[in-house]
Design a protein around this motif. Sequence first.
Motif, short mmCIF file in Angstrom:
data_model
loop_
_atom_site.label_atom_id
_atom_site.label_comp_id
_atom_site.label_asym_id
_atom_site.label_seq_id
_atom_site.Cartn_x
_atom_site.Cartn_y
_atom_site.Cartn_z
N VAL A 1 0.98 -1.07 0.44
CA VAL A 1 -0.01 -0.04 -0.36
C VAL A 1 0.38 0.73 -0.26
CG1 VAL A 1 -1.29 1.15 1.45
CG2 VAL A 1 -2.01 -1.02 0.86
N ALA A 2 1.88 1.26 0.88
CA ALA A 2 2.50 2.04 0.92
C ALA A 2 3.46 2.54 -0.66
CB ALA A 2 3.79 2.29 1.91
N THR A 3 3.52 1.22 -1.14
CA THR A 3 5.07 1.85 -2.26
C THR A 3 3.73 1.62 -3.70
OG1 THR A 3 6.10 -0.21 -2.18
CG2 THR A 3 5.73 0.19 -3.88
N LEU A 4 1.97 2.00 -4.12
CA LEU A 4 1.16 2.64 -4.23
C LEU A 4 1.54 3.78 -3.98
CD1 LEU A 4 -0.93 -0.79 -4.74
CD2 LEU A 4 1.27 -0.29 -6.48
N LYS B 1 6.34 10.26 1.10
CA LYS B 1 5.28 8.97 1.38
C LYS B 1 6.82 8.46 0.44
CE LYS B 1 1.31 11.09 -0.41
NZ LYS B 1 -0.50 10.69 -0.68
N PHE B 2 7.74 9.06 0.83
CA PHE B 2 8.88 7.64 0.01
C PHE B 2 9.47 7.76 1.52
CE2 PHE B 2 13.67 7.10 -0.23
CZ PHE B 2 13.03 6.01 -1.44
N LEU B 3 9.19 7.88 2.84
CA LEU B 3 9.35 8.06 3.80
C LEU B 3 9.19 6.72 4.95
CD1 LEU B 3 10.94 11.28 5.12
CD2 LEU B 3 12.09 9.26 4.75
N THR B 4 7.42 6.79 4.28
CA THR B 4 6.60 5.62 4.94
C THR B 4 7.14 4.81 4.26
OG1 THR B 4 4.73 7.66 4.97
CG2 THR B 4 4.39 5.43 4.63
N VAL B 5 7.23 4.41 2.61
CA VAL B 5 7.70 3.55 1.96
C VAL B 5 8.42 2.13 2.72
CG1 VAL B 5 8.58 2.42 0.12
CG2 VAL B 5 6.82 3.80 0.04
N LEU B 6 9.84 3.44 3.50
CA LEU B 6 11.08 2.77 4.41
C LEU B 6 10.69 2.49 5.27
CD1 LEU B 6 14.01 5.59 3.25
CD2 LEU B 6 13.72 3.66 1.78
N ASP B 7 9.98 3.06 5.55
CA ASP B 7 9.47 2.65 7.23
C ASP B 7 8.82 1.01 7.33
OD1 ASP B 7 10.77 5.07 8.30
OD2 ASP B 7 8.78 5.99 8.01
#
Length: 438
Positions: free
Chosen positions: A365-368, A411-417
């Motif tokens: 979901v975070a990646t999308l 949002k990229f930071l959320t993907v990393l986490d």
Amino acid sequence: MICSRFRGDSSKRLAAFLRLLLASSALACAAASACAQISFTTAVDLALKNSPKVLMAQANVDKARAALEESKDVYIPSVSAGSGLGYSYGFPVGQPSIFNFTSQSLIFNYSQRDYVRGARSALDAANLALKDAREAVAEDAALSFLTLDRDTQRQATLVEQAGFAARLVAIVQERLDAGQDTPIDFTGARLTAAQIRLARLRADDEVAIDQAHLARLVGLPAQALSVSSNSLPAFPVSSSDLGAAPMTSPAVDAAYATARSKRQIAFGDSRYLWRPQIYFAAQYNRFTKYNNYDLYYKNFQHNNAGIGIQIQLPIFDMVHRAKARQSAADAAHAEHEADMARDQFLEGRLKAQHSTAELAARAEVATLDQQLAQQQLDALLVQLKSGTGNPSAPQMTPKDEQTSRIAEREKFLTVLDTSYEMRKAEINLLRQTGELEE
């Protein structure tokens, strides 16, 4: 003259500046080359070689192996030598000897066989504990590597985000001066920049802590340590993997092996009374000639030797009876402790299975979401260059561009986490299934 002197001074300053710039570039290149970039498998291997926890477990294995050999070596005769030189007056007392040799060993004991089995189980427990220690250190090194990689990428992303926030503050300042924005918009832009600056300071601290922890694990200096993101292997873990996975772990097996060892020792202690114990004994003495043995003994022999066996039958011994009860209680405690470790392992593995599936969905979901933000940013950049094609529609501004860039990086930071949490759960699940070190 003045102009030529000025031009000469300027050329000297310029030459000095260029030399300083070249020296700084050389130092930067040297520092970059001195930076040690370590791969994932290398980090795990170095941690396994340098970990005090693994070395302690290996020492316990050596100790258990020596204990097993000691329990079996009681059947091998021991030999000792000594001397008892002295002078006697009147009837000789003692045995003043020039030298003597003594040898003895165990021939048969009901309890000793149980003690040997207990020592062998203790060795099995030490080997399993060593395996569990290696997996624990491998897990720690893997998680430390992933954490440093995540925080390093987070640090770089926050640097980019801080640049976008600084440009946003400048744009909003210009729009405020032109009367297009309000002071509230300017304060909001400054607040965004301050929040990003705070997150960047925290990221710098976390990177320094992660470097120090990983450096202690692998035995390398923390100042020049970095990780290679390209060396991360894939962690193929699915919910079906647990169906064929063993229902135990090295830690649980070590607990049960320890319980078996203590049960064997308790069984041996309980068989101490009313069971014969047979020992072998041999002795040789060379008595002195200057003592007065010949005054009291005819045909006194200075060379004396004896060999035989000794049989003992313990009938009444309250100390060993109490020790047997103590050993039985200790064995029961170890068995219950092993059952508790097994139950905790099964519960932890089940939780790891479900959390891995959930975190995989969250990472998707975070990646999308980040991909959608990137696509929206690309569309905004196109509109900034060519316009929307509709004069009545609101036109995109540089302020919108920087706001979109900041949102996309967030949002990229959320993907990393989320990706980090998913990999962390996968590593934990691999340890639960016993496949981490492989």
